[in-house]
Design an enzyme around this catalytic site. Structure first.
Site, PDB file in Angstrom:
ATOM      1  N   PHE A  82      -3.862  14.529  10.552  1.00  0.00           N
ATOM      2  CA  PHE A  82      -3.807  14.193   9.125  1.00  0.00           C
ATOM      3  C   PHE A  82      -2.398  13.802   8.689  1.00  0.00           C
ATOM      4  O   PHE A  82      -2.246  13.123   7.670  1.00  0.00           O
ATOM      5  CB  PHE A  82      -4.186  15.410   8.256  1.00  0.00           C
ATOM      6  CG  PHE A  82      -5.598  15.878   8.354  1.00  0.00           C
ATOM      7  CD1 PHE A  82      -6.590  15.285   7.588  1.00  0.00           C
ATOM      8  CD2 PHE A  82      -5.951  16.942   9.181  1.00  0.00           C
ATOM      9  CE1 PHE A  82      -7.895  15.724   7.646  1.00  0.00           C
ATOM     10  CE2 PHE A  82      -7.256  17.396   9.247  1.00  0.00           C
ATOM     11  CZ  PHE A  82      -8.229  16.787   8.482  1.00  0.00           C
ATOM     12  N   THR A 101       6.964   8.354   9.732  1.00  0.00           N
ATOM     13  CA  THR A 101       5.891   9.337   9.979  1.00  0.00           C
ATOM     14  C   THR A 101       4.600   8.660  10.446  1.00  0.00           C
ATOM     15  O   THR A 101       4.028   9.039  11.467  1.00  0.00           O
ATOM     16  CB  THR A 101       5.630  10.185   8.709  1.00  0.00           C
ATOM     17  OG1 THR A 101       6.729  11.083   8.549  1.00  0.00           O
ATOM     18  CG2 THR A 101       4.347  10.977   8.811  1.00  0.00           C
ATOM     19  N   THR A 135      -7.553   5.520   6.496  1.00  0.00           N
ATOM     20  CA  THR A 135      -7.961   5.182   5.122  1.00  0.00           C
ATOM     21  C   THR A 135      -8.704   3.844   5.051  1.00  0.00           C
ATOM     22  O   THR A 135      -8.507   2.970   5.912  1.00  0.00           O
ATOM     23  CB  THR A 135      -6.687   5.103   4.243  1.00  0.00           C
ATOM     24  OG1 THR A 135      -6.995   4.484   3.005  1.00  0.00           O
ATOM     25  CG2 THR A 135      -5.585   4.267   4.897  1.00  0.00           C
ATOM     26  N   ASP A 136      -9.488   3.673   3.995  1.00  0.00           N
ATOM     27  CA  ASP A 136     -10.162   2.380   3.779  1.00  0.00           C
ATOM     28  C   ASP A 136      -9.169   1.301   3.335  1.00  0.00           C
ATOM     29  O   ASP A 136      -9.485   0.118   3.341  1.00  0.00           O
ATOM     30  CB  ASP A 136     -11.303   2.504   2.752  1.00  0.00           C
ATOM     31  CG  ASP A 136     -10.862   3.004   1.375  1.00  0.00           C
ATOM     32  OD1 ASP A 136      -9.660   3.300   1.181  1.00  0.00           O
ATOM     33  OD2 ASP A 136     -11.729   3.101   0.476  1.00  0.00           O
ATOM     34  N   GLU A 137      -7.940   1.724   2.933  1.00  0.00           N
ATOM     35  CA  GLU A 137      -6.976   0.747   2.394  1.00  0.00           C
ATOM     36  C   GLU A 137      -6.504  -0.246   3.452  1.00  0.00           C
ATOM     37  O   GLU A 137      -5.966  -1.301   3.112  1.00  0.00           O
ATOM     38  CB  GLU A 137      -5.790   1.482   1.742  1.00  0.00           C
ATOM     39  CG  GLU A 137      -6.281   2.467   0.701  1.00  0.00           C
ATOM     40  CD  GLU A 137      -5.213   3.004  -0.243  1.00  0.00           C
ATOM     41  OE1 GLU A 137      -4.164   2.374  -0.386  1.00  0.00           O
ATOM     42  OE2 GLU A 137      -5.481   4.066  -0.839  1.00  0.00           O
ATOM     43  N   TYR A 161       2.160   1.446   2.473  1.00  0.00           N
ATOM     44  CA  TYR A 161       1.342   2.571   2.952  1.00  0.00           C
ATOM     45  C   TYR A 161       0.214   2.075   3.846  1.00  0.00           C
ATOM     46  O   TYR A 161       0.058   2.522   4.985  1.00  0.00           O
ATOM     47  CB  TYR A 161       0.771   3.358   1.753  1.00  0.00           C
ATOM     48  CG  TYR A 161      -0.380   4.275   2.133  1.00  0.00           C
ATOM     49  CD1 TYR A 161      -0.180   5.360   2.981  1.00  0.00           C
ATOM     50  CD2 TYR A 161      -1.676   4.042   1.651  1.00  0.00           C
ATOM     51  CE1 TYR A 161      -1.239   6.196   3.338  1.00  0.00           C
ATOM     52  CE2 TYR A 161      -2.729   4.877   1.996  1.00  0.00           C
ATOM     53  CZ  TYR A 161      -2.513   5.954   2.843  1.00  0.00           C
ATOM     54  OH  TYR A 161      -3.558   6.770   3.206  1.00  0.00           O
ATOM     55  N   ALA A 163      -0.204  -0.747   5.308  1.00  0.00           N
ATOM     56  CA  ALA A 163       0.276  -1.438   6.517  1.00  0.00           C
ATOM     57  C   ALA A 163       0.691  -0.417   7.583  1.00  0.00           C
ATOM     58  O   ALA A 163       0.418  -0.599   8.776  1.00  0.00           O
ATOM     59  CB  ALA A 163       1.450  -2.354   6.169  1.00  0.00           C
ATOM     60  N   LYS A 165      -0.509   2.634   7.880  1.00  0.00           N
ATOM     61  CA  LYS A 165      -1.726   3.269   8.408  1.00  0.00           C
ATOM     62  C   LYS A 165      -2.455   2.303   9.351  1.00  0.00           C
ATOM     63  O   LYS A 165      -2.989   2.704  10.383  1.00  0.00           O
ATOM     64  CB  LYS A 165      -2.666   3.707   7.269  1.00  0.00           C
ATOM     65  CG  LYS A 165      -2.170   4.855   6.427  1.00  0.00           C
ATOM     66  CD  LYS A 165      -2.006   6.175   7.168  1.00  0.00           C
ATOM     67  CE  LYS A 165      -3.307   6.823   7.556  1.00  0.00           C
ATOM     68  NZ  LYS A 165      -3.089   8.193   8.139  1.00  0.00           N
ATOM     69  N   ASN A 191     -10.056  10.475  -1.803  1.00  0.00           N
ATOM     70  CA  ASN A 191     -10.517  11.863  -1.916  1.00  0.00           C
ATOM     71  C   ASN A 191     -10.061  12.460  -3.240  1.00  0.00           C
ATOM     72  O   ASN A 191      -9.037  12.048  -3.793  1.00  0.00           O
ATOM     73  CB  ASN A 191      -9.884  12.723  -0.820  1.00  0.00           C
ATOM     74  CG  ASN A 191     -10.484  12.512   0.559  1.00  0.00           C
ATOM     75  OD1 ASN A 191     -10.614  13.450   1.325  1.00  0.00           O
ATOM     76  ND2 ASN A 191     -10.850  11.276   0.903  1.00  0.00           N
ATOM     77  N   LEU A 201      -4.092   9.775  -8.887  1.00  0.00           N
ATOM     78  CA  LEU A 201      -4.705   9.548 -10.196  1.00  0.00           C
ATOM     79  C   LEU A 201      -5.396  10.780 -10.798  1.00  0.00           C
ATOM     80  O   LEU A 201      -5.073  11.181 -11.920  1.00  0.00           O
ATOM     81  CB  LEU A 201      -5.707   8.382 -10.125  1.00  0.00           C
ATOM     82  CG  LEU A 201      -6.388   8.084 -11.462  1.00  0.00           C
ATOM     83  CD1 LEU A 201      -5.416   7.480 -12.458  1.00  0.00           C
ATOM     84  CD2 LEU A 201      -7.580   7.167 -11.282  1.00  0.00           C
ATOM     85  N   ASP A 295       1.413  -2.774 -14.392  1.00  0.00           N
ATOM     86  CA  ASP A 295       0.592  -2.621 -13.188  1.00  0.00           C
ATOM     87  C   ASP A 295       1.443  -2.305 -11.953  1.00  0.00           C
ATOM     88  O   ASP A 295       2.634  -2.607 -11.912  1.00  0.00           O
ATOM     89  CB  ASP A 295      -0.208  -3.913 -12.935  1.00  0.00           C
ATOM     90  CG  ASP A 295      -1.499  -3.644 -12.180  1.00  0.00           C
ATOM     91  OD1 ASP A 295      -1.707  -2.495 -11.741  1.00  0.00           O
ATOM     92  OD2 ASP A 295      -2.302  -4.586 -12.040  1.00  0.00           O
TER      93      ASP A 295
END
Ligand code: NAD
Ligand code: TYD
Length: 370
Positions: A82, A101, A135-137, A161, A163, A165, A191, A201, A295
């Site tokens: 994780f 990391t 992640t789905d990102e 982030y 990229a 992952k 999650n 958020l 934004d």
């Protein structure tokens, strides 16, 4: 024994707590390695203070010597990975830690795991698993009528982030194809639930609302995410660990796509009911605190997960609906004010100033998108 990395963070600590609450795993020890960055919190694990099968190690996944020694000494049957830098906004301000990391750390862990796995006798070598939590990102951003991400959707990461992952996912894949390391990769949607750091958020909105502070909505609030209650993610990971096929990727999602503004309004309505005194102070309803701000650069418009493969092949489905999960989450934050005040340390407050100070100067009046 299993080795968990990042087990003092949001999902990792839920996973470890849930592990010992699940009859099938209760007697199997967990070695929990975490560097305790701003996102890691030993307090998340205080429920395990009397659990002799939980062993916490304060350490970095980049520490080759430490990882090699832990693997040799404890001989885990699996690594559940994780540990990561996980917040998109932080990756925009300071991508370096994400490279260190998420990419280099995963590389180091893979090398150590490979070395260890090659030395295992049978049948331990065949049953060993390296489960990489992603992640789905990594799949990028969807248009309003695009189909949801499947395991074969091409990678198009857009933030530092995602990229980082994506790079780690590719390394994991390559260590399987090239060296035969028995890996599993899971790509999960957003999650939410207990112990989530109030920079993301849902916990940010909850803690700000209770403190009478602005609820910052990026852009027009119509960015869409798929939301999964954290213990459903934990059960999906256990399922993939038990039944997943080495080398395979599994998408995990909640079948619950929602625009940000809708999420925020649902939280406000729950809080109006459960915390009428703060609603009163906000002017009658917490929704009065909604504030549209500048934004996020490169803000992905929509994520959606097609979780049919894990349902079909491994028989996993989420247990919570968004209604049940968000109510549990709101209740948890209402009853854990002390946890919130502890994590809102000096370092966290500095981040809030850096992140929202300039955004708020471009703030439009409350209630209108920018
Ligand atoms: P988190 O930021 O809450 O926790 C990360 C944990 O990793 C912290 O405890 C931190 O101390 C630890 N850590 C960071 N760098 C480390 C290092 N170099 N060595 C050892 N430990 C280190 O993150 P999270 O939300 O719990 O996410 C966990 C994983 O799940 C991540 O890999 C993330 O990419 C992935 N994921 C998260 C979500 C989400 O919605 N939160 C969704 C999909 C996938
Ligand atoms: P976040 O929780 O940071 O997760 P991710 O960026 O990984 O999806 O953000 C979820 C959504 O909420 C995302 O579209 C950005 C938006 N958002 C806000 O509108 N305001 C905020 O203060 C934050 C932190 C996020």
């Amino acid at each position: 024994m299993i080795l968990v990395t990042g087990g003092a963070g949001f999902i990792g600590s839920n996973f470890v707590l849930d592990w010992f609450n699940t009859a099938a795993n209760r007697t199997e020890p967990v070695l929990n390695l975490d560097a305790l960055t701003y996102a890691g919190n030993r307090e998340n694990l205080s429920g395990l203070d009397q659990q002799p099968l939980h062993h916490f190690i304060h350490g970095d996944i980049n520490n080759q010597e430490l990882i090699a020694q832990l693997l040799k000494q404890h001989q885990p049957r699996a690594i559940i990975h994780f540990a990561a830098e996980s917040h998109v906004d932080r990756s925009i301000h300071g991508p370096g830690e994400f490279i260190r990391t998420n990419i280099q750390g995963t590389f180091n862990l893979l090398q150590c795991a490979l070395d260890y796995w090659r030395g295992l006798p049978q049948p331990q070598a065949s049953s060993f698993r390296f489960l990489h939590v992603s992640t789905d990102e990594v799949y990028g951003s969807l248009g309003p009528s695009d189909s949801a991400f499947t395991e074969t959707t091409p990678y198009q990461p857009n933030s530092p982030y995602s990229a980082s992952k994506a790079a780690s996912d590719h390394l994991v894949r390559a260590w399987h194809h090239t060296y035969g390391l028995p890996v599993l990769t899971t790509n999960c949607s957003n999650n939410y639930g207990p112990f989530q750091f109030p920079e993301k958020l849902i916990p940010l909105v909850m803690t700000n609302a209770l403190a009478g502070k602005a609820l910052p909505i990026y852009g027009d609030g119509m960015n869409i995410r798929d939301w999964l209650y954290v213990t459903d993610h934990c059960s999906a990971i256990r399922t993939v660990l038990d039944k997943g096929q080495a080398g395979e990727v599994y998408n995990i999602g909640g079948w619950n796509e929602m625009p940000n503004i809708e999420i925020v309004k649902i939280i406000c309505q729950l809080l109006d009911r459960k915390s009428p005194e703060t609603a009163q102070r906000a002017g009658g309803t917490h929704e009065q605190l909604i504030t549209y701000v500048k934004d996020r650069p490169g803000h992905d418009r929509r994520y959606a997960i097609d979780a049919n493969k894990i349902a079909r092949e491994l028989g996993w489905k989420p247990a919570e609906t968004f209604a049940s999960g968000i109510e549990k989450t709101v209740d948890w934050y209402l009853t854990h004010r002390e946890w919130v005040s502890h994590v809102q340390s000096g370092a966290y407050r500095q981040w809030i100033d850096q992140q929202y100070g300039s955004r708020m100067s471009g703030t439009r009046q409350q209630g209108t998108p920018q």
